[in-house]
Design a protein around this motif. Structure first.
Motif, PDB file in Angstrom:
ATOM      1  N   GLY A 244       0.793  -1.222   0.000  1.00 58.24           N
ATOM      2  CA  GLY A 244       0.000   0.000   0.000  1.00 58.24           C
ATOM      3  C   GLY A 244       0.822   1.267   0.000  1.00 58.24           C
ATOM      4  O   GLY A 244       0.258   2.363  -0.099  1.00 58.24           O
ATOM      5  N   THR A 245       2.140   1.146   0.107  1.00 62.65           N
ATOM      6  CA  THR A 245       3.021   2.304   0.015  1.00 62.65           C
ATOM      7  C   THR A 245       3.554   2.390  -1.416  1.00 62.65           C
ATOM      8  O   THR A 245       3.045   1.741  -2.325  1.00 62.65           O
ATOM      9  N   SER A 246       4.608   3.166  -1.617  1.00 61.66           N
ATOM     10  CA  SER A 246       5.262   3.251  -2.927  1.00 61.66           C
ATOM     11  C   SER A 246       6.396   2.239  -3.060  1.00 61.66           C
ATOM     12  O   SER A 246       7.077   2.220  -4.088  1.00 61.66           O
ATOM     13  N   THR A 247       6.580   1.391  -2.058  1.00 59.48           N
ATOM     14  CA  THR A 247       7.682   0.433  -2.051  1.00 59.48           C
ATOM     15  C   THR A 247       7.220  -0.957  -2.450  1.00 59.48           C
ATOM     16  O   THR A 247       6.153  -1.416  -2.034  1.00 59.48           O
ATOM     17  N   LEU A 248       8.033  -1.623  -3.266  1.00 58.98           N
ATOM     18  CA  LEU A 248       7.841  -3.033  -3.576  1.00 58.98           C
ATOM     19  C   LEU A 248       8.977  -3.831  -2.944  1.00 58.98           C
ATOM     20  O   LEU A 248      10.140  -3.401  -2.972  1.00 58.98           O
ATOM     21  N   PHE A 249       8.632  -4.981  -2.386  1.00 61.07           N
ATOM     22  CA  PHE A 249       9.584  -5.813  -1.649  1.00 61.07           C
ATOM     23  C   PHE A 249       9.846  -7.105  -2.421  1.00 61.07           C
ATOM     24  O   PHE A 249       8.906  -7.774  -2.858  1.00 61.07           O
ATOM     25  N   VAL A 258      13.140 -10.422   3.134  1.00 56.64           N
ATOM     26  CA  VAL A 258      13.292  -9.358   2.143  1.00 56.64           C
ATOM     27  C   VAL A 258      14.726  -9.333   1.627  1.00 56.64           C
ATOM     28  O   VAL A 258      15.679  -9.229   2.406  1.00 56.64           O
ATOM     29  N   LYS A 259      14.880  -9.410   0.306  1.00 53.85           N
ATOM     30  CA  LYS A 259      16.193  -9.382  -0.329  1.00 53.85           C
ATOM     31  C   LYS A 259      16.559  -7.970  -0.774  1.00 53.85           C
ATOM     32  O   LYS A 259      17.709  -7.562  -0.694  1.00 53.85           O
ATOM     33  N   ARG A 260      15.590  -7.228  -1.263  1.00 54.61           N
ATOM     34  CA  ARG A 260      15.823  -5.842  -1.673  1.00 54.61           C
ATOM     35  C   ARG A 260      14.475  -5.141  -1.825  1.00 54.61           C
ATOM     36  O   ARG A 260      13.410  -5.774  -1.744  1.00 54.61           O
ATOM     37  N   ARG A 261      14.531  -3.832  -2.052  1.00 56.15           N
ATOM     38  CA  ARG A 261      13.331  -3.009  -2.197  1.00 56.15           C
ATOM     39  C   ARG A 261      13.534  -2.042  -3.355  1.00 56.15           C
ATOM     40  O   ARG A 261      14.663  -1.657  -3.654  1.00 56.15           O
ATOM     41  N   ILE A 262      12.430  -1.610  -3.958  1.00 55.71           N
ATOM     42  CA  ILE A 262      12.473  -0.495  -4.902  1.00 55.71           C
ATOM     43  C   ILE A 262      11.317   0.446  -4.583  1.00 55.71           C
ATOM     44  O   ILE A 262      10.299   0.034  -4.027  1.00 55.71           O
ATOM     45  N   VAL A 263      11.486   1.716  -4.931  1.00 54.97           N
ATOM     46  CA  VAL A 263      10.428   2.708  -4.797  1.00 54.97           C
ATOM     47  C   VAL A 263       9.888   2.991  -6.193  1.00 54.97           C
ATOM     48  O   VAL A 263      10.645   3.251  -7.131  1.00 54.97           O
ATOM     49  N   GLY A 269       8.168  11.344 -12.404  1.00 56.02           N
ATOM     50  CA  GLY A 269       9.153  11.233 -11.340  1.00 56.02           C
ATOM     51  C   GLY A 269       8.580  11.203  -9.935  1.00 56.02           C
ATOM     52  O   GLY A 269       9.320  10.967  -8.983  1.00 56.02           O
ATOM     53  N   THR A 270       7.270  11.425  -9.793  1.00 57.46           N
ATOM     54  CA  THR A 270       6.677  11.407  -8.457  1.00 57.46           C
ATOM     55  C   THR A 270       6.488   9.971  -7.982  1.00 57.46           C
ATOM     56  O   THR A 270       6.220   9.067  -8.772  1.00 57.46           O
ATOM     57  N   GLU A 271       6.625   9.767  -6.677  1.00 57.19           N
ATOM     58  CA  GLU A 271       6.410   8.444  -6.115  1.00 57.19           C
ATOM     59  C   GLU A 271       4.925   8.081  -6.159  1.00 57.19           C
ATOM     60  O   GLU A 271       4.064   8.929  -5.961  1.00 57.19           O
ATOM     61  N   GLN A 272       4.652   6.816  -6.437  1.00 60.50           N
ATOM     62  CA  GLN A 272       3.271   6.325  -6.490  1.00 60.50           C
ATOM     63  C   GLN A 272       3.016   5.383  -5.325  1.00 60.50           C
ATOM     64  O   GLN A 272       3.575   4.299  -5.262  1.00 60.50           O
ATOM     65  N   ASP A 273       2.170   5.829  -4.402  1.00 57.19           N
ATOM     66  CA  ASP A 273       1.794   4.941  -3.309  1.00 57.19           C
ATOM     67  C   ASP A 273       0.491   4.223  -3.656  1.00 57.19           C
ATOM     68  O   ASP A 273       0.029   4.269  -4.785  1.00 57.19           O
ATOM     69  N   ASP A 274      -0.092   3.540  -2.694  1.00 59.99           N
ATOM     70  CA  ASP A 274      -1.326   2.770  -2.893  1.00 59.99           C
ATOM     71  C   ASP A 274      -1.162   1.658  -3.932  1.00 59.99           C
ATOM     72  O   ASP A 274      -2.127   1.287  -4.609  1.00 59.99           O
ATOM     73  N   LEU A 284       8.048  -6.724 -16.660  1.00 59.46           N
ATOM     74  CA  LEU A 284       7.698  -5.542 -15.874  1.00 59.46           C
ATOM     75  C   LEU A 284       6.729  -5.925 -14.760  1.00 59.46           C
ATOM     76  O   LEU A 284       5.937  -6.861 -14.902  1.00 59.46           O
ATOM     77  N   ILE A 285       6.788  -5.191 -13.652  1.00 63.40           N
ATOM     78  CA  ILE A 285       5.854  -5.402 -12.549  1.00 63.40           C
ATOM     79  C   ILE A 285       4.666  -4.482 -12.779  1.00 63.40           C
ATOM     80  O   ILE A 285       4.791  -3.259 -12.700  1.00 63.40           O
ATOM     81  N   CYS A 286       3.508  -5.075 -13.075  1.00 60.48           N
ATOM     82  CA  CYS A 286       2.316  -4.273 -13.344  1.00 60.48           C
ATOM     83  C   CYS A 286       1.477  -4.191 -12.073  1.00 60.48           C
ATOM     84  O   CYS A 286       1.190  -5.208 -11.430  1.00 60.48           O
ATOM     85  N   CYS A 287       1.093  -2.974 -11.733  1.00 56.84           N
ATOM     86  CA  CYS A 287       0.479  -2.692 -10.432  1.00 56.84           C
ATOM     87  C   CYS A 287      -0.889  -2.045 -10.596  1.00 56.84           C
ATOM     88  O   CYS A 287      -1.028  -1.042 -11.309  1.00 56.84           O
ATOM     89  N   ASN A 288      -1.894  -2.606  -9.921  1.00 60.87           N
ATOM     90  CA  ASN A 288      -3.129  -1.870  -9.693  1.00 60.87           C
ATOM     91  C   ASN A 288      -2.850  -0.783  -8.665  1.00 60.87           C
ATOM     92  O   ASN A 288      -2.035  -0.959  -7.765  1.00 60.87           O
TER      93      ASN A 288
END
Length: 361
Positions: A244-249, A258-263, A269-274, A284-288
């Motif tokens: 639910g944040t802008s981070t993927l684990f 957890v091995k690593r994280r990305i924002v 360029g703005t961070e996308q949360d939710d 590619l990681i596709c996100c709702n």
């Protein structure tokens, strides 16, 4: 040394290097500002210092850097440097005696504009009581869905011909079910993982019987450590989890460590949360995105958005209900299956500007 010799010497050590610096500065100025073209020969090697993008390769007269946002095309006496920025792609051409050529980079790179280029070519039924949290096709030919809400969370096994539920199981009432995905374990067995909202708990199931095999714990962003969406990268042998944040684990398949994280960031360029339900598609990681009719597909290394889709016309909110949000992506052999919470339907969709998606999977 004669005066003529001294003059020549001064020219050699002062004027010529200065001229070279001016020329390099000119090229750098145009390179940073957008695109430029300078005289060259097809197939020439090209050496440019481009800072962080310092890896250039040559393929049939075209050069490109590792970041994928700069292309240098050598053709018919022209070296054309094309640079895609976050905001726009521009083209500037310097004429030579041989030819004046202006080309666009739109054919080389996706434009940084959210796309509406999709086709829903088939509608199939969906259970309107399903508060959809996770959706994935299994290697066994079935579709698997998990639903949420405390006391109502379920795991469904669905026939992909009729889209009827053929088997289901509940999780304990203390858990609020979230995302799920089909994966292959270390022994080569097909398995399902079902994560939970606030309980930091994941369950592993046998997809044949829907028998619960194992319980694991995990952590995401403290202090809540929530679980929202999950997908599996079979190439890396790891899970990718949203909270639910802008981070993927990125989590170990066997331990959920957890091995690593990305924002995740958008085109601007703005961070996308939710970030919510996830599906790995075309690398590619596709996100709702929670409460948005959008799917964004991001680079696994940088987190930067590569593709963005506006799906608001797929099943308009005024028809389905405001709270029945889009949430559910599953990659099939020739389509992407998309649904939402309490929708009465699912759609088989193809993205018109992503034809290579199905040839590459």
């Amino acid at each position: 040394m004669s005066s003529v010799g001294k003059t020549a010497f001064i020219l050699a050590i002062v004027i010529l290097p200065t001229t070279l610096l001016v020329l390099l500065g000119y090229i750098a100025y145009h390179f940073i500002g957008g695109d430029s073209s300078v005289p060259g020969h097809a197939g020439d090697n090209l050496a440019l210092d481009i800072g962080e993008h310092d890896a250039i390769s040559n393929e049939e007269g075209k050069f490109f850097n590792n970041a994928g946002n700069i292309t240098i095309n050598v053709e018919e006496g022209m070296i054309e440097v094309a640079q895609e920025t976050q905001q726009q792609t521009t083209t500037t051409t310097i004429a030579t005696a041989a030819t004046t050529t202006t080309t666009t980079t739109s054919q080389l790179f996706p434009t940084n504009i959210i796309s509406t280029a999709f086709t829903a070519y088939e509608q199939v039924p969906h259970d309107t009581t399903s508060f959809t949290q996770g959706l994935s096709y299994g290697d066994d030919g079935y579709l698997y869905e998990t639903t949420g809400l405390r006391g109502k969370s379920k795991l469904f096994k669905i026939d992909t011909t009729t889209f009827e539920v053929i088997k289901s199981t509940d999780i304990d009432d203390i858990y609020f079910g979230e995302g799920s995905t089909y994966f292959t374990d270390a022994d080569g067995n097909g398995r399902l993982i079902f994560i939970t909202y606030e309980e930091q708990t994941a369950f592993i199931y046998d997809p044949i019987t829907l028998t619960k095999l194992k319980k694991l714990s995990y952590e995401t962003t403290p202090p809540w450590n929530e679980g929202w969406g999950i997908t599996f990268d079979s190439f890396e042998g790891e899970f990718i989890v949203s909270d639910g944040t802008s981070t993927l684990f990125f989590m170990d398949r066997d331990t959920l460590q957890v091995k690593r994280r990305i924002v995740v960031t958008r085109f601007d360029g703005t961070e996308q949360d939710d970030l919510n339900e996830l599906e790995l598609m075309g690398g590619l990681i596709c996100c709702n995105i929670w409460y948005a009719d959008e799917i964004i597909c991001v680079d696994k290394i940088t987190g930067r958005s590569v593709r963005e889709y506006d799906l608001s016309t797929l099943y308009p909110r005024e028809e389905r209900g405001y709270y029945n949000v889009l949430n559910g992506i599953a990659l099939g052999e020739d389509h992407v299956l998309i649904t939402g919470k309490r929708w009465d339907r699912m759609y088989k969709v193809r993205f018109d500007d992503w034809a290579e998606l199905f040839t590459g999977n």
